[in-house]
Design an enzyme around this catalytic site. Structure first.
Site, PDB file in Angstrom:
ATOM      1  N   ASN A  57     -25.786  12.438   4.864  1.00 53.62           N
ATOM      2  CA  ASN A  57     -24.703  13.516   4.530  1.00 53.62           C
ATOM      3  C   ASN A  57     -25.472  14.692   3.457  1.00 53.62           C
ATOM      4  O   ASN A  57     -26.228  14.030   2.695  1.00 53.62           O
ATOM      5  CB  ASN A  57     -23.220  13.433   4.358  1.00 53.62           C
ATOM      6  CG  ASN A  57     -23.228  12.336   3.234  1.00 53.62           C
ATOM      7  OD1 ASN A  57     -23.282  12.929   2.071  1.00 53.62           O
ATOM      8  ND2 ASN A  57     -22.885  11.270   3.655  1.00 53.62           N
ATOM      9  N   ARG A  58     -24.869  15.784   3.334  1.00 50.42           N
ATOM     10  CA  ARG A  58     -25.140  16.646   2.350  1.00 50.42           C
ATOM     11  C   ARG A  58     -24.584  16.639   0.953  1.00 50.42           C
ATOM     12  O   ARG A  58     -24.848  17.172   0.033  1.00 50.42           O
ATOM     13  CB  ARG A  58     -24.960  18.036   2.624  1.00 50.42           C
ATOM     14  CG  ARG A  58     -25.456  18.616   3.837  1.00 50.42           C
ATOM     15  CD  ARG A  58     -25.219  19.855   4.552  1.00 50.42           C
ATOM     16  NE  ARG A  58     -25.697  20.501   5.526  1.00 50.42           N
ATOM     17  CZ  ARG A  58     -26.934  21.137   5.533  1.00 50.42           C
ATOM     18  NH1 ARG A  58     -27.520  21.426   4.407  1.00 50.42           N
ATOM     19  NH2 ARG A  58     -27.562  21.323   6.707  1.00 50.42           N
TER      20      ARG A  58
END
Ligand code: CTP
Ligand code: CA
Length: 229
Positions: free
Chosen positions: A34-35
């Site tokens: 994920n970011r």
């Protein structure tokens, strides 16, 4: 105005902070991720050190420099993060789950690099659910005075979803970020509302992640049981 820096109001308190984002391996070279940059969790660690706390930082795939004065341990996946949290949480007066934990992981990690098969399409990747670390912490509280803080990123109906999540997770405070449209992920600034199990809602205006972190520690400090003299 945040009180951070004015007093060592977290002196002698043990805080456990998770930061970054977990990676769930598909094969030796690929993962689901994920970011999350880890900046908010690292800001929480740095500000807690500045306020006198004894800080353990469980860092999942973060490329930032270690905050000075924190004991930093690295983890990769959600399952590894859970093991590290469970090993450290008993000692903690405060646990802050700022990490973005993958909800699912591949059911199996392929031992070798998955090859594409000529002619046939991609094979589906079967996923299984990861443990909910935060819900587990609040279910089996190490001690009654332990304070547990969750984070949530919501794109819409922020307050409504935040209240539901606070209740579902059973945490004392939930820091709810509004995301989408370039907000929060990977940026230096953040804006949030902190919901309390006591029904409180504290808006934190747009500003640096350090300022948000200091406001979170203010709310934590207000709720910690007084130290025995
Ligand atoms: N969290 C956790 N373990 C998980 C998933 C989330 O401990 N397996 C923690 C996060 O660190 C965060 C909080 O729970 O502090 C809320 O995460 P979020 O993803 O917003 O909650 P979910 O229950 O996974 O809900 P959603 O369906 O919105 O993803
Ligand atoms: Ca989730």
């Amino acid at each position: 105005l945040a009180r951070g820096g004015l007093e060592a109001d977290l002196a002698g308190r043990r805080v456990l902070i998770t930061a970054g984002g977990t990676r769930e391996d598909i094969d030796p070279v690929r993962y689901l991720g994920n970011r999350s940059s880890g900046r908010q969790g690292y800001a929480l660690a740095a500000t807690a050190v500045a306020r006198g706390a004894d800080v353990t930082l469980l860092s999942a795939n973060v490329t930032l420099p270690d905050p000075a004065g924190a004991d930093v341990r690295r983890v990769r996946s959600a399952v590894e993060l859970q093991e590290a949290v469970l090993a450290e949480s008993d000692k903690a007066d405060v646990v802050v789950m700022a990490a973005a934990v993958a909800d699912f992981r591949p059911a199996e990690r392929a031992p070798g690099k998955i090859k594409k098969q000529a002619g046939s399409g991609p094979a589906p990747i079967e996923l299984v659910e990861n443990p909910d670390i935060l819900a587990g912490l609040t279910r089996d509280r190490a001690h009654p005075g332990q304070l547990i803080v969750g984070f949530a990123a919501e794109t819409d109906r922020v307050l409504e979803h935040g209240r539901q999540k606070l209740a579902r997770k059973g945490c004392d405070l939930l820091v709810v970020n509004q995301v989408g449209g370039g907000k929060a992920f990977g940026t230096a600034d953040n804006q949030a509302v902190v919901l309390g199990a006591d029904g409180s809602a504290t808006e934190i205006p747009h500003g640096p992640k350090e300022a948000l972190a200091d406001r979170v520690w203010d709310l934590v400090a207000d709720r910690l049981t007084p130290r025995p003299r």
